[in-house]
Design a protein around this motif. Structure first.
Motif, mmCIF file in Angstrom:
data_model
loop_
_atom_site.group_PDB
_atom_site.id
_atom_site.type_symbol
_atom_site.label_atom_id
_atom_site.label_comp_id
_atom_site.label_asym_id
_atom_site.label_seq_id
_atom_site.Cartn_x
_atom_site.Cartn_y
_atom_site.Cartn_z
ATOM 1 N N ASP A 149 -2.998 1.001 2.592
ATOM 2 C CA ASP A 149 -3.320 -0.369 3.173
ATOM 3 C C ASP A 149 -4.530 -0.946 2.400
ATOM 4 O O ASP A 149 -4.608 -2.076 2.016
ATOM 5 C CB ASP A 149 -3.357 -0.687 4.521
ATOM 6 N N ASP A 150 -5.503 -0.036 2.357
ATOM 7 C CA ASP A 150 -6.671 -0.385 1.689
ATOM 8 C C ASP A 150 -6.510 -1.023 0.141
ATOM 9 O O ASP A 150 -6.938 -1.800 -0.381
ATOM 10 C CB ASP A 150 -7.782 0.763 1.801
ATOM 11 N N GLN A 151 -5.763 -0.221 -0.537
ATOM 12 C CA GLN A 151 -5.114 -0.336 -1.815
ATOM 13 C C GLN A 151 -4.562 -1.617 -2.071
ATOM 14 O O GLN A 151 -4.717 -2.219 -2.949
ATOM 15 C CB GLN A 151 -4.629 0.815 -2.377
ATOM 16 N N LEU A 152 -3.570 -1.922 -1.160
ATOM 17 C CA LEU A 152 -2.940 -3.179 -1.214
ATOM 18 C C LEU A 152 -3.679 -4.353 -0.965
ATOM 19 O O LEU A 152 -3.469 -5.542 -1.431
ATOM 20 C CB LEU A 152 -1.737 -3.107 -0.263
ATOM 21 N N ALA A 153 -4.700 -4.222 -0.190
ATOM 22 C CA ALA A 153 -5.671 -5.265 0.200
ATOM 23 C C ALA A 153 -6.673 -5.526 -0.985
ATOM 24 O O ALA A 153 -7.377 -6.550 -1.172
ATOM 25 C CB ALA A 153 -6.810 -4.818 1.319
ATOM 26 N N ASP A 241 -11.903 -20.700 6.865
ATOM 27 C CA ASP A 241 -11.363 -21.385 5.762
ATOM 28 C C ASP A 241 -10.186 -20.780 5.399
ATOM 29 O O ASP A 241 -9.219 -21.411 4.791
ATOM 30 C CB ASP A 241 -12.362 -21.280 4.416
ATOM 31 N N LEU A 242 -9.568 -19.674 6.176
ATOM 32 C CA LEU A 242 -8.259 -19.238 5.725
ATOM 33 C C LEU A 242 -7.323 -19.603 6.762
ATOM 34 O O LEU A 242 -7.512 -19.690 7.850
ATOM 35 C CB LEU A 242 -8.389 -17.626 5.825
ATOM 36 N N ASP A 243 -6.108 -19.770 6.364
ATOM 37 C CA ASP A 243 -5.061 -20.126 7.082
ATOM 38 C C ASP A 243 -4.411 -18.765 7.933
ATOM 39 O O ASP A 243 -4.011 -17.995 7.206
ATOM 40 C CB ASP A 243 -3.742 -20.748 6.475
ATOM 41 N N ARG A 249 1.261 -13.536 7.075
ATOM 42 C CA ARG A 249 2.139 -13.242 6.493
ATOM 43 C C ARG A 249 2.009 -11.946 5.155
ATOM 44 O O ARG A 249 2.757 -11.369 4.878
ATOM 45 C CB ARG A 249 2.665 -14.596 5.562
ATOM 46 N N THR A 250 0.691 -12.155 4.674
ATOM 47 C CA THR A 250 0.343 -11.200 3.530
ATOM 48 C C THR A 250 0.342 -9.834 4.382
ATOM 49 O O THR A 250 0.579 -8.798 3.617
ATOM 50 C CB THR A 250 -1.154 -11.581 3.331
ATOM 51 N N LEU A 251 -0.240 -9.793 5.530
ATOM 52 C CA LEU A 251 -0.357 -8.411 6.467
ATOM 53 C C LEU A 251 1.153 -7.946 6.566
ATOM 54 O O LEU A 251 1.426 -6.818 6.281
ATOM 55 C CB LEU A 251 -1.161 -8.725 7.528
ATOM 56 N N ARG A 252 1.936 -8.842 7.077
ATOM 57 C CA ARG A 252 3.401 -8.275 7.350
ATOM 58 C C ARG A 252 4.106 -7.900 5.869
ATOM 59 O O ARG A 252 4.715 -6.845 5.784
ATOM 60 C CB ARG A 252 4.139 -9.567 7.971
ATOM 61 N N GLU A 253 3.849 -8.595 4.887
ATOM 62 C CA GLU A 253 4.342 -8.163 3.547
ATOM 63 C C GLU A 253 3.693 -6.719 3.203
ATOM 64 O O GLU A 253 4.442 -5.937 2.843
ATOM 65 C CB GLU A 253 4.114 -9.036 2.278
ATOM 66 N N ARG A 254 2.452 -6.478 3.454
ATOM 67 C CA ARG A 254 1.851 -5.281 3.166
ATOM 68 C C ARG A 254 2.538 -4.169 4.123
ATOM 69 O O ARG A 254 2.815 -2.940 3.782
ATOM 70 C CB ARG A 254 0.451 -5.277 3.371
ATOM 71 N N SER A 255 2.728 -4.682 5.459
ATOM 72 C CA SER A 255 3.398 -3.537 6.019
ATOM 73 C C SER A 255 4.760 -3.152 5.493
ATOM 74 O O SER A 255 5.341 -1.931 5.642
ATOM 75 C CB SER A 255 3.758 -4.135 7.656
ATOM 76 N N ALA A 256 5.658 -4.061 5.055
ATOM 77 C CA ALA A 256 6.834 -3.951 4.646
ATOM 78 C C ALA A 256 6.718 -3.226 3.178
ATOM 79 O O ALA A 256 7.809 -2.327 3.175
ATOM 80 C CB ALA A 256 7.750 -5.358 4.206
ATOM 81 N N THR A 257 5.857 -3.318 2.555
ATOM 82 C CA THR A 257 5.861 -2.681 1.326
ATOM 83 C C THR A 257 5.482 -1.014 1.677
ATOM 84 O O THR A 257 5.780 -0.047 0.902
ATOM 85 C CB THR A 257 4.488 -3.008 0.483
ATOM 86 N N LEU A 258 4.716 -0.736 2.632
ATOM 87 C CA LEU A 258 4.690 0.651 3.100
ATOM 88 C C LEU A 258 5.547 1.241 4.021
ATOM 89 O O LEU A 258 5.611 2.423 4.253
ATOM 90 C CB LEU A 258 3.140 0.671 3.989
ATOM 91 N N ALA A 259 6.467 0.432 4.492
ATOM 92 C CA ALA A 259 7.503 1.070 5.431
ATOM 93 C C ALA A 259 8.364 2.036 4.750
ATOM 94 O O ALA A 259 8.769 2.018 3.498
ATOM 95 C CB ALA A 259 8.405 -0.208 5.922
ATOM 96 N N PRO A 260 8.684 3.161 5.435
ATOM 97 C CA PRO A 260 9.240 4.308 4.720
ATOM 98 C C PRO A 260 10.667 4.020 4.214
ATOM 99 O O PRO A 260 11.599 3.257 5.011
ATOM 100 C CB PRO A 260 9.316 5.398 6.027
#
Length: 446
Positions: A149-153, A241-243, A249-260
């Motif tokens: 997840d660190d790399q995705l960030a 300043d962030l929405d 949404r970005t975090l959930r996309e990262r979770s989906a990317t890492l899902a087995p």
């Protein structure tokens, strides 16, 4: 003393801590570092190092640590490694920098697999360790999180060029990870009251003005939706300043990317594709599995019906066959150091050969003339030899290599044509693998 070589083990997600603190170079080194190792010994639950490495490896002890540090001491820095001889794997490095450089205590800890930190109590001990270190050796910023997840960030540069990232460091809250220590300067920049009111599982002000923020009870649970909600709330709070919805949404996309993703590779090349996947960066692996699940290699066309085989047109067939064996030995000479199985000339070694050429990107790295003159003939001859040895194939020599055939059952195969097609591009090494041709020939041998 044999240790678990962290980066030689199966690639999977792991926990990484990055900690850069300061220490007093005027104090005797043993006195200055003794608290560091005492905290490590108290808190390293289940992953405590048992080996210290300087010029050589020694069983973990304080005496071994001081000896290793002395061995590695330079004019401005020193570093030692700490490892384990049994699972879970540990790769820990302690680096010290001395004046005229800024006095720094730089610690990197990697523990594999991440699932070691599923238990809340073990994670609590890890947090206490970092808390005590940060209290004793002040930091500007420290973090611990899943490497994938660190790399995705985008850590550690977060979209900046390297020079800018080195110059500015973590000068604002680019990301909130599972565990964070915000140094006094960053806390003041964000606002101490704001930082201390961060909605997180644990928020604690340290004696030196730094603030510890832990978003979730367990490191391994970072990708759950509840943990992502907590992470998004903390990040959006520290960065008004962030929405929030965008962050979440970005975090959930990262979770989906890492899902087995369950591998469902084409059976003829499953062994090869598994190797390909294992070489892909952890954060890209599940996406790669999904991509290869739907990819289908072209059906081999490098064959003729046996009754349409071209007859041998050489004066001395046995001499020609000896030449093919000689060419196959060229491949052994080329790859034997990195691919020991190449000596065996088995179906499994074909997969190892396919993978090594793909992994080293032969078609991209080497000159085309040399590939076609040396690698392709060696590759084709090696494939032919495996067909002969394991499928009872018979060489049908021809003056032109591209016409040479190996008869297996009711088909004759063109191994040099296959090798030529495979070596066009990195992708063609997968599209026209030696592995697949062998498997298809195996099915049609009777």
């Amino acid at each position: 003393m044999k240790v678990l070589r962290f980066h030689d083990l199966k690639e999977e997600d792991y926990l990484r801590l990055d900690f850069v603190g300061t220490f007093d170079p005027q104090v005797a080194l043993e006195s200055e570092l003794k608290p560091f190792f005492q905290v490590l010994e108290e808190c390293a639950d289940g992953w405590m190092p048992d080996v210290v490495e300087g010029k050589r490896r020694r069983k973990y002890s304080h005496t071994a640590i001081w000896t290793a540090l002395e061995e590695e001491r330079g004019d401005r820095s020193m570093s030692i490694g700490l490892y384990r001889t049994k699972w879970p794997a540990l790769d820990m490095t302690l680096r010290l920098y001395f004046p005229p450089l800024p006095s720094e205590l730089d610690v990197t800890i990697e523990v594999k697999p991440l699932s070691v930190f599923t238990e809340a109590e073990r994670c609590h001990r890890f947090v206490e360790m970092v808390r005590d270190w940060a209290s004793r050796y002040p930091v500007s910023y420290a973090s611990a999180h899943s490497v994938a997840d660190d790399q995705l960030a985008g850590a550690p540069n977060f979209g900046r060029d390297m020079q800018t990232a080195i110059r500015d460091g973590f000068d604002k809250v680019y990301e909130v990870f599972w565990l964070n220590v915000f140094g006094p300067k960053l806390v003041e920049a964000v606002g101490r009251e704001r930082v201390l009111s961060t909605p997180a599982w644990r928020v604690e002000e340290l004696p030196n003005g730094a603030v510890l923020v832990v978003t979730w009870p367990t490191a391994a649970g970072f990708a759950s939706d509840e943990a992502r909600l907590a992470q998004a709330r903390a990040h959006a709070h520290l960065r008004p300043d962030l929405d929030f919805d965008t962050v979440l949404r970005t975090l959930r996309e990262r979770s989906a990317t890492l899902a087995p993703v369950e591998p469902r590779f084409h059976p003829d090349v499953a062994s090869l594709l598994s190797r390909v996947v294992d070489s892909v960066a952890i954060h890209e692996r599940q996406r790669k599995i999904a991509e290869l699940n739907v990819w289908q290699p072209p059906e081999p066309e490098e064959w003729l019906p046996a009754n349409a085989a071209l007859p041998s047109d050489v004066a001395d067939p046995e001499r020609a066959r000896a030449h093919y064996r000689y060419l196959a030995e060229h491949l052994v000479a080329l790859l034997h150091t990195k691919v020991p199985s190449v000596f065996k000339a088995t179906p499994e070694s074909l997969t190892d050969v396919d993978y090594q050429f793909w992994h080293e990107e032969f078609p991209r790295v080497f000159e085309r003339e040399k590939l076609d003159a040396l690698a392709v003939p060696a590759m084709g001859a090696y494939l032919g030899e495996v067909l002969v040895r394991h499928l009872g194939g018979q060489w049908i020599p021809r003056q032109k290599l591209e016409e040479v055939q190996v008869c297996v059952g009711e088909r004759v195969w063109l191994p040099f044509v296959r090798a030529w097609r495979a070596m066009r591009t990195c992708q063609s090494l997968l599209d026209f693998s030696l592995t697949q041709l062998y498997r298809v020939a195996e099915r049609h041998r009777s």
